[in-house]
Design an enzyme around this catalytic site. Structure first.
Site, short mmCIF file in Angstrom:
data_model
loop_
_atom_site.label_atom_id
_atom_site.label_comp_id
_atom_site.label_asym_id
_atom_site.label_seq_id
_atom_site.Cartn_x
_atom_site.Cartn_y
_atom_site.Cartn_z
N GLY A 249 9.76 -24.50 26.91
CA GLY A 249 8.81 -23.39 26.98
C GLY A 249 8.73 -22.64 25.66
N LEU B 172 9.70 -19.52 24.87
CA LEU B 172 10.98 -18.89 24.52
C LEU B 172 12.11 -19.90 24.52
CD1 LEU B 172 12.84 -16.42 24.06
CD2 LEU B 172 12.85 -16.09 26.55
N ALA C 294 10.22 -19.53 34.59
CA ALA C 294 9.66 -18.62 35.60
C ALA C 294 8.26 -19.09 35.95
CB ALA C 294 9.58 -17.20 35.06
N TYR D 179 3.84 -10.88 40.65
CA TYR D 179 4.70 -11.34 39.56
C TYR D 179 5.84 -10.35 39.33
CZ TYR D 179 6.26 -12.10 34.75
OH TYR D 179 7.03 -12.27 33.63
N LYS E 80 9.85 -10.92 40.09
CA LYS E 80 10.83 -10.88 38.99
C LYS E 80 11.89 -9.79 39.26
CE LYS E 80 10.65 -12.78 35.32
NZ LYS E 80 11.25 -14.06 34.80
N1 LIG Z 1 5.08 -14.78 27.95
C1 LIG Z 1 5.18 -13.47 27.98
O1 LIG Z 1 4.37 -12.74 27.39
C2 LIG Z 1 6.32 -12.82 28.73
C3 LIG Z 1 6.43 -11.41 28.75
C4 LIG Z 1 7.53 -10.83 29.42
C5 LIG Z 1 8.47 -11.64 30.04
N2 LIG Z 1 8.31 -13.01 30.03
C6 LIG Z 1 9.33 -13.85 30.67
O2 LIG Z 1 9.88 -14.67 29.64
C7 LIG Z 1 10.30 -15.92 30.17
C8 LIG Z 1 9.84 -17.05 29.25
O3 LIG Z 1 8.43 -17.06 29.13
P1 LIG Z 1 7.68 -18.18 28.26
O4 LIG Z 1 6.48 -17.53 27.70
O5 LIG Z 1 8.66 -18.87 27.39
O6 LIG Z 1 7.24 -19.19 29.45
P2 LIG Z 1 6.69 -20.71 29.39
O7 LIG Z 1 6.36 -21.16 28.02
O8 LIG Z 1 5.63 -20.79 30.43
O9 LIG Z 1 7.97 -21.54 29.88
C9 LIG Z 1 8.41 -21.46 31.20
C10 LIG Z 1 9.23 -22.71 31.52
O10 LIG Z 1 9.66 -22.64 32.88
C11 LIG Z 1 9.53 -23.95 33.46
N3 LIG Z 1 9.43 -23.81 34.90
C12 LIG Z 1 8.41 -23.25 35.61
N4 LIG Z 1 8.68 -23.30 36.92
C13 LIG Z 1 9.91 -23.90 37.05
C14 LIG Z 1 10.72 -24.23 38.16
N5 LIG Z 1 10.33 -23.99 39.43
N6 LIG Z 1 11.92 -24.83 37.94
C15 LIG Z 1 12.32 -25.12 36.66
N7 LIG Z 1 11.58 -24.84 35.57
C16 LIG Z 1 10.38 -24.23 35.77
C17 LIG Z 1 8.24 -24.47 32.83
O11 LIG Z 1 8.14 -25.86 32.96
P3 LIG Z 1 6.70 -26.54 33.33
O12 LIG Z 1 5.69 -25.92 32.42
O13 LIG Z 1 6.91 -27.99 33.07
O14 LIG Z 1 6.45 -26.21 34.77
C18 LIG Z 1 8.44 -24.02 31.37
O15 LIG Z 1 9.25 -24.93 30.69
C19 LIG Z 1 9.84 -15.94 31.62
O16 LIG Z 1 10.94 -15.60 32.43
C20 LIG Z 1 8.80 -14.84 31.71
O17 LIG Z 1 8.77 -14.26 33.00
C21 LIG Z 1 7.27 -13.61 29.38
#
Ligand SMILES: NC(=O)c1ccc[n+]([C@@H]2O[C@H](COP(=O)([O-])OP(=O)(O)OC[C@H]3O[C@@H](n4cnc5c(N)ncnc54)[C@H](OP(=O)(O)O)[C@@H]3O)[C@@H](O)[C@H]2O)c1
Length: 292
Positions: free
Chosen positions: A10, A12, A60, A125, A129
């Protein structure tokens, strides 16, 4: 350390894997193909295979509209999935580092939220969380729960697809003469590489607990766009969108700025300003008058 990173491909997760490896740690990268958070069986089987000191969960379901449409799935992954991880890591004697969100707040405070402000999520969401945070905090005493905000990084966000806000602005600028952006939603854009470094620092200590973990200062999306265009010398007409021009399908906090109070109290905060993080990302130098 022996560390497993969940969500390793992902936005992060990729930087977290890199940050631990840079320190010489042994990292097991786990993608969705390796582990299904919503299944305790999958989580226990996957993590039980090795001796681990820490498990970092960046995975997530965090597409806000999708969570609203599929609440059962959002809770199965974000709430019960975190419960599964907390149980499995506790049983293994491993630390759990879990990433949460600024969307646990309703945005009504109007000044930066600290860790002991009462959360009140506005959407599925945020609620799912927050439930995950409670499971992590109550089931594994060796936990770090990190709330962060408006992430951007070199690797694409898998849930949202396409480009992060910085690259989207630059693409729109190339394709159009003007861009309109909202000036009424305040966040702290946080680079995934800075957050990954913060996670590594915390994993070296036992100051377990709940932490706000974002870059310093705050901005509106309009101010963020303005800085992106200034730093890249992009010639574009940037305008403030009128209220309601981009109606949100799901309620969101209009002010979700976090203060890293607990990190600072313990001398653990690694974050610089969001402007410095943006400069690093863009590979440019920060101008001396940058003070939003
Ligand atoms: N992005 C933002 O702006 C933001 C802001 C605040 C907090 N956050 C938090 O930061 C974290 C990282 O975000 P990110 O932007 O890096 O997200 P991301 O790029 O969407 O990566 C999320 C990863 O989680 C995996 N995943 C999803 N469902 C799953 C499941 N049921 N079991 C195992 N793996 C699963 C996805 O795999 P697949 O794609 O293959 O399903 C993907 O590898 C999350 O916890 C998010 O809530 C994000």
């Amino acid at each position: 350390m022996n560390v497993a990173v969940i969500g390793a491909n992902g936005q992060l997760g990729t930087d977290v894997v890199y940050a631990f490896r840079e320190q010489g740690d042994v990292v097991t990268s786990l993608t969705h193909a390796d582990i299904e958070l919503s299944s305790l069986e999958s989580v226990s089987a996957c993590l039980g295979k090795q001796k681990l000191d820490a498990v970092v969960n960046t995975a997530a379901m965090h597409h806000v509209e999708k969570c609203e449409q599929e609440p059962a799935a959002a809770y199965a992954i974000n709430a019960l999935g975190t419960r599964n991880l907390a149980i499995a890591t506790r049983d293994l004697g491993a630390m759990l580092v879990h990433v949460s969100t600024d969307y646990v707040f309703d945005g009504e405070k109007g000044e930066p939220y600290v860790e002991d402000d009462a959360p009140l999520p506005l959407n599925v969401y945020g609620n799912s969380k927050l439930a995950g945070e409670h499971f992590a905090r109550t089931l594994n005493p060796e936990h770090f729960v990190l709330r962060t905000s408006a992430l951007y990084g070199k690797h694409p966000c898998r849930a949202k697809g396409g480009l992060n806000f910085v690259d989207l602005m630059l693409k729109l600028a190339r394709e159009r003469g003007k861009v309109r952006v909202v000036d009424s939603e305040f966040v702290t854009p946080t680079s995934t590489s800075q957050l990954a470094k913060q996670i590594v620092v915390l994993s070296r200590c036992d100051a377990y607990g709940l932490y706000h973990a974002t870059a310093e200062r705050k901005c509106s999306w309009y101010e963020f766009a303005k800085e992106i265009f200034q730093l890249t010398d992009t010639d574009i007409r940037l305008e403030v969108a009128i209220p309601g021009e981009f109606p949100a399908k799901v309620p969101r906090p209009s002010y979700s700025v976090l203060e890293n109070r607990e990190l600072k109290i313990r001398g653990l905060n690694v974050f610089s300003s969001w402007q410095e993080g943006l400069c690093d990302y863009l590979g440019v130098r920060e101008p001396s008058n940058s003070q939003v």
